[in-house]
Design an enzyme around this catalytic site. Structure first.
Site, PDB file in Angstrom:
ATOM      1  N   ARG A 122       0.851  -1.185   0.000  1.00  6.18           N
ATOM      2  CA  ARG A 122       0.000   0.000   0.000  1.00  6.18           C
ATOM      3  C   ARG A 122       0.890   1.241   0.000  1.00  6.18           C
ATOM      4  NH1 ARG A 122      -5.415  -1.306   1.739  1.00  6.18           N
ATOM      5  NH2 ARG A 122      -5.734  -3.419   0.987  1.00  6.18           N
ATOM      6  N   GLU A 174       0.600   4.133   0.954  1.00  3.43           N
ATOM      7  CA  GLU A 174      -0.029   5.121   1.825  1.00  3.43           C
ATOM      8  C   GLU A 174       1.028   6.098   2.340  1.00  3.43           C
ATOM      9  OE1 GLU A 174      -1.746   2.510   4.740  1.00  3.43           O
ATOM     10  OE2 GLU A 174      -3.710   2.553   3.760  1.00  3.43           O
ATOM     11  N   ARG A 221       1.438   2.323  13.503  1.00  2.00           N
ATOM     12  CA  ARG A 221       0.630   1.153  13.148  1.00  2.00           C
ATOM     13  C   ARG A 221       0.423   0.970  11.645  1.00  2.00           C
ATOM     14  NH1 ARG A 221      -5.537   2.485  15.124  1.00  2.00           N
ATOM     15  NH2 ARG A 221      -5.967   4.267  13.787  1.00  2.00           N
ATOM     16  N   HIS A 222       1.185   1.694  10.822  1.00  6.08           N
ATOM     17  CA  HIS A 222       1.063   1.571   9.370  1.00  6.08           C
ATOM     18  C   HIS A 222       2.374   1.090   8.753  1.00  6.08           C
ATOM     19  CE1 HIS A 222      -2.525   4.190   9.864  1.00  6.08           C
ATOM     20  NE2 HIS A 222      -2.945   3.528   8.802  1.00  6.08           N
ATOM     21  N   GLU A 234      -8.226  -1.452  14.302  1.00 11.36           N
ATOM     22  CA  GLU A 234      -8.864  -2.394  13.371  1.00 11.36           C
ATOM     23  C   GLU A 234      -7.877  -3.488  12.986  1.00 11.36           C
ATOM     24  OE1 GLU A 234     -10.017  -2.481   8.656  1.00 11.36           O
ATOM     25  OE2 GLU A 234     -10.287  -0.580   9.730  1.00 11.36           O
ATOM     26  N   SER A 269     -10.923  -6.588   7.816  1.00 11.30           N
ATOM     27  CA  SER A 269     -12.006  -6.071   6.985  1.00 11.30           C
ATOM     28  C   SER A 269     -12.544  -7.237   6.173  1.00 11.30           C
ATOM     29  CB  SER A 269     -11.498  -4.965   6.056  1.00 11.30           C
ATOM     30  OG  SER A 269     -12.557  -4.451   5.277  1.00 11.30           O
ATOM     31  N   ARG A 319      -0.581  -6.454  12.674  1.00 15.36           N
ATOM     32  CA  ARG A 319      -1.468  -5.838  13.669  1.00 15.36           C
ATOM     33  C   ARG A 319      -1.944  -6.871  14.692  1.00 15.36           C
ATOM     34  NH1 ARG A 319      -5.272  -0.942  11.468  1.00 15.36           N
ATOM     35  NH2 ARG A 319      -3.596   0.365  10.653  1.00 15.36           N
TER      36      ARG A 319
END
Length: 434
Positions: A211, A213, A219-220, A357, A360, A408
């Site tokens: 990703r 991002e 946490r990423h 989270e 998903s 995570r």
């Protein structure tokens, strides 16, 4: 190494060959000790200077910390030794001498910044508490695989280089592929859906996702491990059942098989596998409970995504793993199926740890016309995904699944402060090496 004995297996009366790293040398004058460390633990090697060959003593006590050595000798009981036994050496061989100036202290007596640790990850993993994280991670992945197999799922491996992004958008890493533009895959989502339409029906994958991002938070990650499941002939509620079972299986395996590692992390007294069913809150109930905490500057309204502060407030309120269900259709991906009796509600769900989270998932849209319409509603060109959409013309069963963030899961399970502590060689905006 032929004839080698792990230090944890050395028993009084044995004559052993042990090999590992020099953890510490303690010179008390007429007697000295070398502490040798291997994968299984540590063992004390005793040197009585006046009674031993001078060259043997010089070799054993002159070596630098973290050098690799082989020691042969007799094992004797010694209650004062760290492990209750010690080796009186017949021989010491230095296989690889270490530089006396180490970039960090593997004994843990001197702390190092996370960036220094990650720059020198090989040395960092010589510390018991760091190694413990990755032994636990390995056990989690073993348990997860076993649980999926118990659900009659087949492990698959899908491409990580793709022609189009799974979810579109700007979070893509472009690469040059024989003169063409390609991308690193964001998710195995589309491929695992294709597999439920094959003879495999029920599949799982544990592999990397990418990703692009811009997040730079504890946490990423830009390369992460996704634990994915997809099954034909189940709905979103049954997918949540599998998700819950898999997470519980991971915790239970660690609780049962990783007590030594939990002790190294200081978690032996507080680690507990979750019990009972995870609560399932609707999206509407979730925003009501967040608003009721009074911890946000502005009240959430229908259609808002949940901000980090909102997730934190709700997690503190719930106090355990939980699901958020029935999300608004407009904020879930195109492949998530809407409820048959309300097109404003999706079958999408998230599974949450109180801190963040983890998952998903949802039931997928298996009807061709509805799937293509979903692409168009989200501004995506269905023709770019023809390899995917055309298979829905040939008998695609109802299906559901989820993606679980591996790092995570480990981070929240062990209470790590930074997700990078759960990755051997993390990739983020600043780190491309080692």
């Amino acid at each position: 190494m032929q004839g080698r004995t792990y230090t944890a297996d050395a028993e009084p009366g044995d004559h052993v060959k042990v090999a590992g790293w020099v953890h510490e040398i303690r010179d008390l004058g007429g007697i000295a000790f070398l502490i040798l460390r291997d994968k299984s633990g540590k063992i004390q090697v005793k040197f009585e200077k006046d009674e031993m060959d001078e060259e043997l003593v010089e070799t054993g006590l002159g070596v630098h910390r973290e050098s690799v050595v082989v020691v042969e000798g007799a094992v004797e009981e010694e209650p004062r030794a760290p492990t209750g036994v010690e080796v009186t050496p017949d021989s010491v061989e230095v296989l690889a001498d270490a530089d006396p100036e180490l970039p960090l202290d593997p004994s843990g007596k001197v702390d190092a910044e996370l960036s220094t640790r990650l720059d020198n990850r090989t040395l960092d993993l010589r510390k018991d508490e760091v190694k413990a994280v990755f032994e636990i991670r390995a056990e989690v992945l073993r348990a997860v695989r076993e649980e999926f197999r118990d659900f009659y799922a087949t492990e698959i491996n899908t491409p990580k280089i793709v022609a189009t992004g799974t979810e579109g958008g700007t979070e893509l890493f472009p690469i040059t592929y024989f003169g063409k533009e390609a991308f690193m895959n964001q998710s195995p989502q589309l491929f695992k859906q294709l597999m439920v339409g094959s003879g495999l029906e029920r599949v799982f994958e544990i592999g990397p996702i990418f990703r692009a991002e811009e997040h730079n938070t504890p946490r990423h990650l830009n390369e992460a491990t996704s634990i994915d499941f997809e099954s034909a002939f189940i709905d979103h509620s049954e997918a949540m059942d599998v998700c819950e079972a898999v997470v519980k299986a991971a915790y239970e395996a660690v609780e049962e098989n990783c007590q030594t590692e939990l002790e190294a992390l200081g978690l032996e007294d507080e680690f507990e596998a979750p019990e009972g069913e995870f609560p399932r809150l609707s999206y509407e109930e979730a925003i009501q409970r967040i608003n009721a905490t009074g911890k946000l500057d502005e009240q959430l309204v229908w259609g808002d995504d949940l901000p980090t502060e909102g997730e934190k407030a709700l997690g503190e309120d719930v106090g355990e793993h939980y699901f958020i269900t029935d999300w608004p259709s407009e904020i879930k991906p195109f492949y998530i199926k809407d409820h048959d009796d309300d097109e404003q509600l999706s079958t999408g769900f998230d599974m949450m740890h109180p801190k963040m989270e983890l998952v998903s998932g949802g039931q997928r849209e298996h009807r061709y016309e509805h799937l293509v319409a979903g692409f168009e509603q989200q501004g995506l060109d269905p023709e770019s995904f023809d390899y995917y959409t055309k298979m829905f013309k040939y008998g695609m069963p109802p299906h559901a699944g989820f993606g679980l963030g591996g790092e995570r899961l480990i981070m929240t399970m062990l209470g790590l402060e930074n997700i990078r502590e759960a990755v051997l060689f993390p990739r983020d905006r600043q780190r491309l090496s080692p």
